[in-house]
Motif scaffolding. Structure first.
Motif, PDB file in Angstrom:
ATOM      1  N   ALA A  30      -0.022  -0.857   4.792  1.00  0.00           N
ATOM      2  CA  ALA A  30       0.934  -1.921   4.146  1.00  0.00           C
ATOM      3  C   ALA A  30       0.094  -2.552   3.126  1.00  0.00           C
ATOM      4  O   ALA A  30       0.454  -2.905   2.029  1.00  0.00           O
ATOM      5  CB  ALA A  30       1.452  -2.924   5.295  1.00  0.00           C
ATOM      6  N   VAL A  31      -1.317  -2.660   3.169  1.00  0.00           N
ATOM      7  CA  VAL A  31      -2.037  -3.518   2.394  1.00  0.00           C
ATOM      8  C   VAL A  31      -2.392  -2.466   1.181  1.00  0.00           C
ATOM      9  O   VAL A  31      -2.280  -3.021   0.052  1.00  0.00           O
ATOM     10  CB  VAL A  31      -3.410  -3.714   2.811  1.00  0.00           C
ATOM     11  CG1 VAL A  31      -4.510  -4.004   1.804  1.00  0.00           C
ATOM     12  CG2 VAL A  31      -3.390  -4.638   3.946  1.00  0.00           C
ATOM     13  N   ASP A  33      -0.117  -0.321   0.146  1.00  0.00           N
ATOM     14  CA  ASP A  33       1.225  -0.288  -0.453  1.00  0.00           C
ATOM     15  C   ASP A  33       1.458  -1.670  -1.631  1.00  0.00           C
ATOM     16  O   ASP A  33       1.896  -1.494  -2.646  1.00  0.00           O
ATOM     17  CB  ASP A  33       2.386  -0.239   0.219  1.00  0.00           C
ATOM     18  CG  ASP A  33       2.727   0.924   0.952  1.00  0.00           C
ATOM     19  OD1 ASP A  33       2.026   1.966   0.634  1.00  0.00           O
ATOM     20  OD2 ASP A  33       3.358   0.877   2.073  1.00  0.00           O
ATOM     21  N   ARG A  34       0.973  -2.538  -0.980  1.00  0.00           N
ATOM     22  CA  ARG A  34       0.962  -4.065  -1.660  1.00  0.00           C
ATOM     23  C   ARG A  34      -0.140  -3.669  -2.842  1.00  0.00           C
ATOM     24  O   ARG A  34       0.324  -4.095  -4.028  1.00  0.00           O
ATOM     25  CB  ARG A  34       0.355  -4.970  -0.949  1.00  0.00           C
ATOM     26  CG  ARG A  34       1.529  -5.482   0.103  1.00  0.00           C
ATOM     27  CD  ARG A  34       1.055  -6.515   0.926  1.00  0.00           C
ATOM     28  NE  ARG A  34       1.189  -8.082   0.197  1.00  0.00           N
ATOM     29  CZ  ARG A  34       0.705  -9.088   0.910  1.00  0.00           C
ATOM     30  NH1 ARG A  34       0.265  -8.970   2.096  1.00  0.00           N
ATOM     31  NH2 ARG A  34       0.847 -10.140   0.015  1.00  0.00           N
ATOM     32  N   GLN A  36      -0.886  -1.180  -4.471  1.00  0.00           N
ATOM     33  CA  GLN A  36      -0.148  -0.227  -5.372  1.00  0.00           C
ATOM     34  C   GLN A  36       1.008  -0.949  -6.317  1.00  0.00           C
ATOM     35  O   GLN A  36       1.045  -0.700  -7.395  1.00  0.00           O
ATOM     36  CB  GLN A  36       0.410   0.870  -4.618  1.00  0.00           C
ATOM     37  CG  GLN A  36       1.065   2.038  -5.691  1.00  0.00           C
ATOM     38  CD  GLN A  36       0.119   2.830  -6.409  1.00  0.00           C
ATOM     39  OE1 GLN A  36      -1.199   3.144  -5.964  1.00  0.00           O
ATOM     40  NE2 GLN A  36       0.370   2.518  -7.915  1.00  0.00           N
ATOM     41  N   GLY A  37       1.817  -1.648  -5.512  1.00  0.00           N
ATOM     42  CA  GLY A  37       2.577  -2.632  -6.286  1.00  0.00           C
ATOM     43  C   GLY A  37       2.090  -3.710  -7.447  1.00  0.00           C
ATOM     44  O   GLY A  37       2.519  -3.757  -8.387  1.00  0.00           O
ATOM     45  N   LEU A  38       0.560  -4.130  -6.992  1.00  0.00           N
ATOM     46  CA  LEU A  38       0.067  -4.949  -7.912  1.00  0.00           C
ATOM     47  C   LEU A  38      -0.377  -4.099  -9.144  1.00  0.00           C
ATOM     48  O   LEU A  38      -0.339  -4.263 -10.322  1.00  0.00           O
ATOM     49  CB  LEU A  38      -1.065  -5.399  -7.532  1.00  0.00           C
ATOM     50  CG  LEU A  38      -0.741  -6.734  -6.436  1.00  0.00           C
ATOM     51  CD1 LEU A  38      -1.854  -7.232  -5.618  1.00  0.00           C
ATOM     52  CD2 LEU A  38      -0.177  -7.643  -7.275  1.00  0.00           C
ATOM     53  N   ARG A 141      -4.548 -10.110   3.356  1.00  0.00           N
ATOM     54  CA  ARG A 141      -3.261 -10.523   3.042  1.00  0.00           C
ATOM     55  C   ARG A 141      -3.149 -11.803   2.061  1.00  0.00           C
ATOM     56  O   ARG A 141      -2.199 -11.795   1.408  1.00  0.00           O
ATOM     57  CB  ARG A 141      -2.395 -10.589   4.332  1.00  0.00           C
ATOM     58  CG  ARG A 141      -2.358  -9.357   4.880  1.00  0.00           C
ATOM     59  CD  ARG A 141      -1.401  -9.183   6.215  1.00  0.00           C
ATOM     60  NE  ARG A 141      -1.829  -8.072   7.070  1.00  0.00           N
ATOM     61  CZ  ARG A 141      -1.266  -7.990   8.491  1.00  0.00           C
ATOM     62  NH1 ARG A 141      -0.537  -9.149   8.915  1.00  0.00           N
ATOM     63  NH2 ARG A 141      -1.252  -6.891   9.099  1.00  0.00           N
ATOM     64  N   LEU A 144      -3.923 -11.155  -1.276  1.00  0.00           N
ATOM     65  CA  LEU A 144      -2.809 -10.257  -1.964  1.00  0.00           C
ATOM     66  C   LEU A 144      -1.644 -11.101  -2.275  1.00  0.00           C
ATOM     67  O   LEU A 144      -1.091 -10.970  -3.353  1.00  0.00           O
ATOM     68  CB  LEU A 144      -2.416  -9.238  -1.164  1.00  0.00           C
ATOM     69  CG  LEU A 144      -3.355  -8.104  -0.848  1.00  0.00           C
ATOM     70  CD1 LEU A 144      -2.808  -7.111   0.278  1.00  0.00           C
ATOM     71  CD2 LEU A 144      -3.789  -7.229  -2.207  1.00  0.00           C
ATOM     72  N   THR A 145      -1.321 -12.126  -1.647  1.00  0.00           N
ATOM     73  CA  THR A 145      -0.159 -12.889  -1.877  1.00  0.00           C
ATOM     74  C   THR A 145      -0.537 -13.865  -3.076  1.00  0.00           C
ATOM     75  O   THR A 145       0.250 -13.807  -4.008  1.00  0.00           O
ATOM     76  CB  THR A 145       0.154 -14.030  -0.586  1.00  0.00           C
ATOM     77  OG1 THR A 145       0.563 -12.970   0.551  1.00  0.00           O
ATOM     78  CG2 THR A 145       1.266 -14.858  -0.982  1.00  0.00           C
ATOM     79  N   GLU A 148      -0.079 -11.579  -5.941  1.00  0.00           N
ATOM     80  CA  GLU A 148       1.094 -11.281  -6.597  1.00  0.00           C
ATOM     81  C   GLU A 148       1.840 -12.489  -6.977  1.00  0.00           C
ATOM     82  O   GLU A 148       2.787 -12.168  -7.996  1.00  0.00           O
ATOM     83  CB  GLU A 148       2.007 -10.876  -5.101  1.00  0.00           C
ATOM     84  CG  GLU A 148       1.331  -9.485  -4.472  1.00  0.00           C
ATOM     85  CD  GLU A 148       1.844  -9.186  -3.112  1.00  0.00           C
ATOM     86  OE1 GLU A 148       1.846  -8.220  -2.438  1.00  0.00           O
ATOM     87  OE2 GLU A 148       2.169 -10.295  -2.202  1.00  0.00           O
TER      88      GLU A 148
END
Length: 188
Positions: A30-31, A33-34, A36-38, A141, A144-145, A148
C-alpha cells in the motif's frame, strides 16, 4: 496535483524489511502504491525500493559484506539528518543483543524499521521517516499524507547524502532488553 512545484530531481527511497508476514507485506504494498501515485502526479520524480534484512551489524568491524556497510552508511547519514533537525530516529532503529547459533557468541545488531522513507532533493537528503520531532512521531503513512497534500517540510536538508563512516557504538540507541521474534503490525 498537476502543476506541482516539486523540483525535477525530488525522489524517494523506501527501505522495506524482507520476509515479513502477510499483514506487513500488504501494508508495504500500500505504501509503494501511494509512492507510485506521487510519482504519477509529478510530486516525486523517482522512487526506489530497497529491501533490507531484519537486522544489520551494529559496527563496521562486524559488517562483513558490502550490503552491511552500505546499510550502516545509510543509517549514519539518516542519523546526521536527524541531529541537524533536532529529531530522533529512536522509534525507527533499535539495537538488540543476538546470540549466534553458530558460534555461541553474543553480538549487537541494529534492527531496521519495517519501513523507512528517505526523501531527496537532488543529492540533498531532505527528510527521513519515521522520526520523532517535538515529542510527536511521524510515521511513513503520515509523511505520505503530507506529501500528497504537497505539505512543505520545514526540515533542513543535509547537503551530503552519503556517509564516509558508519555509526559508532556511542551513536546507536541502547540495547533492547526484550528480544522480539516478530514485529506488531503498523498502526492504521
Amino acid at each position: 496535483m498537476q502543476g506541482s512545484t516539486q523540483p525535477d530531481e525530488t525522489r524517494a527511497e523506501l527501505y522495506v524489511r524482507s520476509l515479513l508476514p502477510d499483514g506487513h507485506t500488504q501494508q508495504q504494498a500500500a505504501v509503494i502504491d501511494r509512492l507510485q501515485g506521487l510519482s504519477d502526479a509529478d510530486v516525486l520524480s523517482d522512487i526506489a525500493v530497497q529491501v533490507i534484512g531484519r537486522q544489520i551489524p551494529s559496527t563496521p568491524a562486524e559488517a562483513r559484506t558490502e550490503l552491511g556497510l552500505f546499510a550502516l552508511n545509510r543509517v549514519s547519514v539518516f542519523q546526521e539528518w536527524a541531529k541537524r533537525n533536532d529529531c530522533s530516529l529512536d522509534p525507527a532503529f533499535r539495537v538488540r543483543s543476538v546470540d549466534s547459533e553458530i558460534t555461541g557468541e553474543q553480538y549487537r545488531a541494529l534492527v531496521f524499521p519495517i519501513q523507512l522513507l528517505a526523501e531527496y532533493d537532488g543529492a540533498k537528503l531532505r527528510c527521513v521517516t519515521p522520526h520523532t520531532a517535538d515529542g510527536e512521531t511521524v510515521t511513513v503513512r503520515d509523511r505520505l499524507t503530507m506529501l500528497e497534500g504537497e505539505d512543505e517540510s520545514t526540515f533542513s536538508s543535509l547537503e551530503r547524502a552519503s556517509a564516509a563512516q558508519p555509526p559508532t557504538q556511542s551513536d546507536l540507541p541502547a540495547v533492547d532488553a526484550i528480544d522480539e521474534d516478530s514485529d506488531p503490525l503498523l498502526p492504521e
